[in-house]
Design a protein around this motif. Structure first.
Motif, PDB file in Angstrom:
ATOM      1  N   GLY A 190       0.209 -12.118  -1.454  1.00  0.00           N
ATOM      2  CA  GLY A 190       0.254 -12.201  -0.002  1.00  0.00           C
ATOM      3  C   GLY A 190       0.601 -10.875   0.620  1.00  0.00           C
ATOM      4  O   GLY A 190       0.772  -9.859  -0.062  1.00  0.00           O
ATOM      5  N   GLY A 191       0.710 -10.884   1.933  1.00  0.00           N
ATOM      6  CA  GLY A 191       0.994  -9.662   2.657  1.00  0.00           C
ATOM      7  C   GLY A 191      -0.218  -8.756   2.734  1.00  0.00           C
ATOM      8  O   GLY A 191      -1.362  -9.191   2.555  1.00  0.00           O
ATOM      9  N   ILE A 192       0.021  -7.491   3.004  1.00  0.00           N
ATOM     10  CA  ILE A 192      -1.035  -6.490   3.108  1.00  0.00           C
ATOM     11  C   ILE A 192      -1.059  -5.660   1.833  1.00  0.00           C
ATOM     12  O   ILE A 192      -0.059  -5.049   1.448  1.00  0.00           O
ATOM     13  CB  ILE A 192      -0.797  -5.565   4.320  1.00  0.00           C
ATOM     14  N   THR A 193      -2.193  -5.659   1.160  1.00  0.00           N
ATOM     15  CA  THR A 193      -2.386  -4.859  -0.045  1.00  0.00           C
ATOM     16  C   THR A 193      -2.938  -3.494   0.352  1.00  0.00           C
ATOM     17  O   THR A 193      -3.857  -3.416   1.170  1.00  0.00           O
ATOM     18  CB  THR A 193      -3.369  -5.549  -1.007  1.00  0.00           C
ATOM     19  N   PRO A 194      -2.409  -2.396  -0.189  1.00  0.00           N
ATOM     20  CA  PRO A 194      -2.915  -1.069   0.198  1.00  0.00           C
ATOM     21  C   PRO A 194      -4.405  -0.902  -0.078  1.00  0.00           C
ATOM     22  O   PRO A 194      -4.921  -1.376  -1.101  1.00  0.00           O
ATOM     23  CB  PRO A 194      -2.091  -0.119  -0.675  1.00  0.00           C
ATOM     24  N   ASP A 195      -5.086  -0.230   0.835  1.00  0.00           N
ATOM     25  CA  ASP A 195      -6.472   0.166   0.585  1.00  0.00           C
ATOM     26  C   ASP A 195      -6.520   1.249  -0.483  1.00  0.00           C
ATOM     27  O   ASP A 195      -7.451   1.316  -1.272  1.00  0.00           O
ATOM     28  CB  ASP A 195      -7.108   0.707   1.874  1.00  0.00           C
ATOM     29  N   VAL A 196      -5.509   2.098  -0.465  1.00  0.00           N
ATOM     30  CA  VAL A 196      -5.404   3.187  -1.431  1.00  0.00           C
ATOM     31  C   VAL A 196      -4.006   3.131  -2.037  1.00  0.00           C
ATOM     32  O   VAL A 196      -3.006   3.258  -1.319  1.00  0.00           O
ATOM     33  CB  VAL A 196      -5.632   4.561  -0.764  1.00  0.00           C
ATOM     34  N   ARG A 197      -3.941   2.936  -3.347  1.00  0.00           N
ATOM     35  CA  ARG A 197      -2.662   2.915  -4.039  1.00  0.00           C
ATOM     36  C   ARG A 197      -2.261   4.334  -4.423  1.00  0.00           C
ATOM     37  O   ARG A 197      -3.040   5.064  -5.048  1.00  0.00           O
ATOM     38  CB  ARG A 197      -2.766   2.084  -5.315  1.00  0.00           C
ATOM     39  N   VAL A 198      -1.059   4.716  -4.056  1.00  0.00           N
ATOM     40  CA  VAL A 198      -0.550   6.007  -4.506  1.00  0.00           C
ATOM     41  C   VAL A 198      -0.295   5.895  -6.011  1.00  0.00           C
ATOM     42  O   VAL A 198       0.424   4.979  -6.442  1.00  0.00           O
ATOM     43  CB  VAL A 198       0.752   6.380  -3.774  1.00  0.00           C
ATOM     44  N   PRO A 199      -0.867   6.764  -6.828  1.00  0.00           N
ATOM     45  CA  PRO A 199      -0.680   6.654  -8.288  1.00  0.00           C
ATOM     46  C   PRO A 199       0.793   6.766  -8.673  1.00  0.00           C
ATOM     47  O   PRO A 199       1.497   7.681  -8.230  1.00  0.00           O
ATOM     48  CB  PRO A 199      -1.493   7.829  -8.837  1.00  0.00           C
ATOM     49  N   LYS A 200       1.238   5.834  -9.508  1.00  0.00           N
ATOM     50  CA  LYS A 200       2.633   5.840  -9.978  1.00  0.00           C
ATOM     51  C   LYS A 200       2.697   6.650 -11.275  1.00  0.00           C
ATOM     52  O   LYS A 200       2.576   6.103 -12.369  1.00  0.00           O
ATOM     53  CB  LYS A 200       3.136   4.411 -10.162  1.00  0.00           C
ATOM     54  N   THR A 201       2.858   7.946 -11.123  1.00  0.00           N
ATOM     55  CA  THR A 201       3.016   8.847 -12.261  1.00  0.00           C
ATOM     56  C   THR A 201       4.498   9.120 -12.478  1.00  0.00           C
ATOM     57  O   THR A 201       5.329   8.862 -11.603  1.00  0.00           O
ATOM     58  CB  THR A 201       2.302  10.175 -12.011  1.00  0.00           C
ATOM     59  N   SER A 202       4.823   9.642 -13.653  1.00  0.00           N
ATOM     60  CA  SER A 202       6.213   9.951 -13.955  1.00  0.00           C
ATOM     61  C   SER A 202       6.796  10.917 -12.923  1.00  0.00           C
ATOM     62  O   SER A 202       7.891  10.703 -12.396  1.00  0.00           O
ATOM     63  CB  SER A 202       6.323  10.547 -15.363  1.00  0.00           C
ATOM     64  N   ALA A 203       6.053  11.982 -12.614  1.00  0.00           N
ATOM     65  CA  ALA A 203       6.561  12.985 -11.675  1.00  0.00           C
ATOM     66  C   ALA A 203       6.806  12.374 -10.301  1.00  0.00           C
ATOM     67  O   ALA A 203       7.837  12.656  -9.657  1.00  0.00           O
ATOM     68  CB  ALA A 203       5.575  14.151 -11.578  1.00  0.00           C
TER      69      ALA A 203
END
Length: 494
Positions: free
Chosen positions: A458-471
Motif C-alpha cells: 500500500g501507500g505510494i511506491t517510488p517511481d525511481v528507487r534510490v539504490p541501497k548500496t553500502s556507501a
C-alpha cells in the motif's frame, strides 16, 4: 489528531457552495450535525471512555468498539474472533495477577496485529515500554539491494566495535542464526513508535532495528566479514548496554522536520527548487499560515525560474486533507478529483460519503468529492517528491498528486506508510492510556479504498528507487542526505 495524523478537514474551495446548501440542509454548528438527502442527521463520533472499568471489561468494550467502527476490517481481512481468542486470555490472566505490564503488553500486541499506521497509542504508552529497546550492541544493521546485510553504524567503544566489527562489515549470522532468518523472526512489538506498521516493507525495516535494540543485559554473538572482506569472524558474547539512544537514532528513518518551522525552501546549488513540507497540520500554526508559507515558497521558486522542484515529504505525519489538496493545486491547471470522504456516522453507525465544512461544524453536502483546485503561481516543470514510511496519511495524498502528474516522480529508498484513512475513533482505557484508530475511509473516483495497505502492500511506491548500496546506507546513518542527492541526479537526467 493534533497534527500527526490525518484529520477530517476539507477544501475551502467549496466554501461558496455552503450558502446554497444551507437553504437545503439543516445544520447544527455546535454538534456538527446535518441532515442527509435521506433525512437523517450526521453525528460525529466521540471518544469512548473505558478508563473506569476493570481491565477485562475495558478490553471487551474496546474490542467491540473496534469491530463496529474500524474502517478497514474487510479491506485488511481482520479476523476479530481470532484476534480476541489470542489476546483476551492474556488480559484476563494479567488482571487476575494484577500485572499492569502484562495487561499493557497484551493490548499492545492487539493493536500491533492491525496493519495500520493510524492505530496508535498516546505517548505515555511508549514511555512505558522503552526499557525493552533501551539496550544496544553498539551497531545498526540494514539490508542492501544485493541481499547483504551490513553494519551501517558502529558506535565507537561499543560492544560491537570492541569485538572487531567495523562500519560496512557484512553480518551473516545473528546469535548463530542466518541473518535473513533472524530478521524475519524479529518481533516489532516493542519498536519505539506508538503506531502500528501497515506494510511489509516497513515491517522489514523495523525488524532490522529490532535486532539492534534489546533490553539491557541481553547477550548475543554475531558472525561477520570485515569491510575489507576478511573473515568470517565470530564475536564473543555481546551484552546489550544503554548507549543513550545513539543506535536508535542512527537507525531511524530520515527526519529533519522542525515542528516550529515545518515548511522551508531554498534554491539548491544545482539550481533546482527545494521545499521541505514537514506537516499538513500544526497545533501552533494555522491552516492559513501553513498554506501561505507554501505559497510563499512557490512564489520564491517560480520567481527564480527554477527548472524543477523537489518536495520533501519525509517524516510528514499528515494532517489536513483540505491543505493537501489545496497545496497540490499549484501543480494542477484544472479542477481534479482528490478523494471521497467515507465517514463513520454515529447516528446510524454506518459510513457515508459527505463533505463537512472547512471548520468541521456543518455539512456542505452529501456525496460530494474533495477536489484539487488550481492555485497560483502555477508550476509546470518536473516535480520530484521524496518520501519514506514515516510519510503518513495526508502526506501520502500529496505524494499521490505528485505521482499522478505527467512530469511528477517519487524518488526515494522506500515507499510511504500505507495509512490513508481518517482518524476519529478513540478509546480511553485503564492506567491512563488512549488508543486511536481510523473510522473513515478515503475513496478513489470509483469509490474504492485508496492507498491504505492491503496484504502488506500500500501507500505510494517510488517511481525511481534510490539504490541501497553500502556507501549510501552508511552515509544515511551518518545523516548525509543521499536521497536528496539522488533526486537531483534524477532531475539532471531528464
Amino acid at each position: 489528531m493534533s497534527g500527526h495524523f490525518k484529520n477530517i478537514y476539507f477544501s475551502r474551495n467549496y466554501a461558496t457552495l455552503a450558502f446554497a446548501i444551507l437553504s437545503i440542509f439543516i445544520f447544527n454548528g455546535n454538534t456538527g450535525c446535518g441532515t442527509s438527502p435521506n433525512h437523517h442527521p450526521f453525528v460525529k463520533t466521540q471518544a469512548a471512555d473505558y478508563s473506569g472499568l476493570s481491565w477485562t471489561q475495558a478490553y471487551d468494550a474496546f474490542h467491540a468498539l473496534m469491530q463496529k467502527q474500524y474502517a478497514f476490517s474487510d479491506w485488511k481481512s481482520i479476523n476479530w474472533n481470532t484476534l480476541d481468542n489470542t489476546i483476551r486470555p492474556k488480559v484476563v490472566a494479567a488482571e487476575a495477577a494484577v500485572n499492569a505490564d502484562n495487561y499493557i503488553n497484551a493490548l499492545l500486541e492487539y493493536t500491533r496485529s492491525i496493519p495500520d499506521g493510524h492505530v496508535t497509542w498516546n505517548s505515555t504508552a511508549i514511555n512505558g515500554i522503552t526499557t525493552n529497546t533501551k539496550g544496544t550492541y553498539g551497531l545498526g544493521i540494514i539490508g542492501l539491494d544485493d541481499g547483504k546485510v551490513i553494519a551501517n553504524f558502529v558506535k565507537a567503544g561499543g560492544p560491537a566495535n570492541a569485538a572487531g566489527i567495523d562500519v560496512g562489515s557484512e553480518i551473516t549470522h545473528w546469535d548463530g542464526v542466518p541473518i535473513a532468518t533472524a530478521v524475519s523472526q524479529a518481533s516489532t512489538i516493542w519498536r519505539p513508535n506508538p503506531a502500528s506498521i501497515a506494510t511489509n516493507e516497513h515491517t522489514i525495516l523495523e525488524q532490522y532495528r529490532a535486532l539492534a535494540l534489546d533490553p539491557v543485559g541481553t547477550n548475543i554473538t554475531v558472525t561477520y566479514f570485515k569491510a575489507d572482506g576478511t573473515g568470517p569472524f565470530v564475536t564473543p558474547a555481546l551484552a546489550a548496554a544503554d548507549d543513550g539512544g545513539e543506535v536508535e537514532f542512527r537507525t531511524r528513518l530520515w527526519d529533519r522536520v522542525d515542528e516550529a518551522d515545518p515548511i522551508k525552501y531554498e534554491v539548491l546549488a544545482s539550481g533546482y527548487g527545494y521545499i521541505q513540507l514537514g506537516t499538513l497540520e500544526s497545533d501552533d500554526i494555522s491552516f492559513d499560515q501553513l498554506f501561505d508559507k507554501f505559497k510563499e515558497a512557490m512564489e520564491f521558486l517560480t520567481g527564480r525560474n527554477v527548472p524543477g522542484i523537489i518536495i520533501d515529504l519525509r517524516a510528514n505525519g499528515g494532517g489536513s486533507d483540505e491543505l493537501a489538496a489545496k497545496i497540490s493545486g499549484f501543480f494542477y491547471s484544472e479542477r481534479t478529483f482528490y478523494e471521497y470522504q467515507n465517514i463513520y456516522n454515529a447516528y446510524n453507525e454506518q459510513r457515508e460519503i459527505l463533505l463537512p465544512s472547512p471548520d468541521d461544524t456543518y455539512i456542505l453536502g452529501w456525496g460530494l468529492p474533495l477536489n484539487i483546485m488550481p492555485q497560483y503561481p502555477q508550476f509546470r516543470g518536473p516535480i520530484v517528491g521524496i518520501v519514506n514510511p514515516d510519510s503518513v496519511s495526508s502526506a501520502e495524498g500529496v505524494a499521490m498528486t505528485i505521482q499522478n502528474l505527467e512530469n511528477g516522480y517519487i524518488v526515494s529508498f522506500y515507499g510511504t506508510n500505507g495509512s490513508f484513512g481518517m482518524t476519529g475513533g478513540e478509546a480511553k482505557i485503564p492506567l491512563g492510556y488512549t488508543i486511536s484508530f481510523p473510522n473513515g475511509q478515503s475513496l478513489d473516483i470509483n469509490k474504492e479504498v485508496q492507498l491504505d495497505s492491503q496484504n502488506g502492500i500500500g501507500g505510494i511506491t517510488p517511481d525511481v528507487r534510490v539504490p541501497k548500496t553500502s556507501a549510501r546506507m552508511i552515509d544515511y546513518a551518518n545523516r548525509v542526505d543521499t536521497e536528496l542527492a539522488y533526486a537531483v541526479d534524477f532531475l539532471n537526467s531528464l
